[in-house]
Design an enzyme around this catalytic site. Structure first.
Site, PDB file in Angstrom:
ATOM      1  N   SER A 133      37.878  43.464  37.044  1.00 13.51           N
ATOM      2  CA  SER A 133      37.916  43.115  38.462  1.00 13.51           C
ATOM      3  C   SER A 133      37.935  44.364  39.329  1.00 13.51           C
ATOM      4  CB  SER A 133      39.175  42.280  38.742  1.00 13.51           C
ATOM      5  OG  SER A 133      39.428  42.172  40.129  1.00 13.51           O
ATOM      6  N   TYR A 146      48.235  41.456  37.177  1.00 11.87           N
ATOM      7  CA  TYR A 146      46.809  41.218  36.936  1.00 11.87           C
ATOM      8  C   TYR A 146      46.041  42.541  36.878  1.00 11.87           C
ATOM      9  CZ  TYR A 146      42.053  39.449  37.768  1.00 11.87           C
ATOM     10  OH  TYR A 146      40.722  39.173  37.679  1.00 11.87           O
TER      11      TYR A 146
END
Length: 244
Positions: A133, A146
């Site tokens: 990401s 995350y």
């Protein structure tokens, strides 16, 4: 020549969009996911070139069982796309044990479990594609766990490529920007999502004004990576969204 492509987290979202793309191109696709009803719905749409296998990538026994089932139909795997991921919004100070464990086990350990199983079913020319990401570098708030898990995947991918180079197996990181489709549902609750939105505003990031791509718009990136000539390699490919 058609390929055997295994996709984790394939019951919805990007995984489902990739499965649709690859089957349409004539490839054989194995869809892994925790919810069999979602996988079976996709396979029902795609036909005989798709196989649904229940799998919790964060559970090593589940991964072993899933790849054993894959081997019954496909003794050799050409491509593994580690797409399965979990995200919940929280500061680290407020993160529960389950928040940290679930995200790290799915996003980081799950990637390792699936990659380990796939490597042992690959030959020269095999390819592992790990989806991370842009938040690894971008200052999204309430993302620390995350971001840490995805950053770990990027570090692991770099060193795994060194390990697998003599075997002729490629490892690529796709660092993805914001994306969704008409079925997208946030994993976090309303309170956590609201806190994330407010914290983003305080950092000068208005999420309502940020561009978001459709999952279908991304599939060509993976198609291009899979179809690379043998004398080419991409370590990391980053894409972001834009407003047309």
């Amino acid at each position: 020549m058609s390929k055997v492509i295994v996709i984790t987290g394939a019951g919805s979202g990007l995984g489902r969009a990739l499965a649709r793309c690859f089957v349409a191109d004539g490839d054989h696709v194995v869809l892994l996911g925790r919810t069999m009803s979602k996988l079976e719905a996709v396979v029902g749409e795609l036909g005989d070139n798709a196989l649904a296998v229940g799998c919790d990538v964060g559970n090593p026994d589940s991964v072993r069982a899933a790849f054993a089932k894959i081997a019954e139909r496909h003794p050799k795997i050409d491509v593994l796309i580690n797409n399965a991921a979990k995200i919940d919004y929280s500061t680290l100070a407020r993160a529960s044990d389950s928040h940290i464990i679930d995200i790290v086990m799915t996003n980081l350990a799950g990637n390792m479990f699936a990659s380990r199983a796939a490597i042992n079913m690959m030959e020269r020319g095999g390819h592992i594609i790990n989806v991370t990401s842009v938040s690894v570098e971008e200052p999204y708030p309430h993302h620390v766990v995350y971001q840490g898990s995805k950053g770990g995947v990027e570090a692991m991918s770099k060193h795994l490529q060194d390990e697998l180079r003599p075997d002729g197996i490629r490892v690529t990181v796709v660092r993805a920007g914001p994306m969704l489709d008409e079925d997208y549902q946030a994993q976090s609750g309303a309170e956590e999502s609201a806190a994330f939105f407010q914290a983003s505003l305080e950092r000068g990031m208005n999420l309502m004004e940020m561009p978001v791509s459709h999952f279908k718009s991304i599939t060509w990136v993976f198609r291009s990576l899979i179809d690379m000539p043998d004398d080419m390699h991409v370590d990391t490919l980053r894409f972001n969204s834009r407003k047309p």
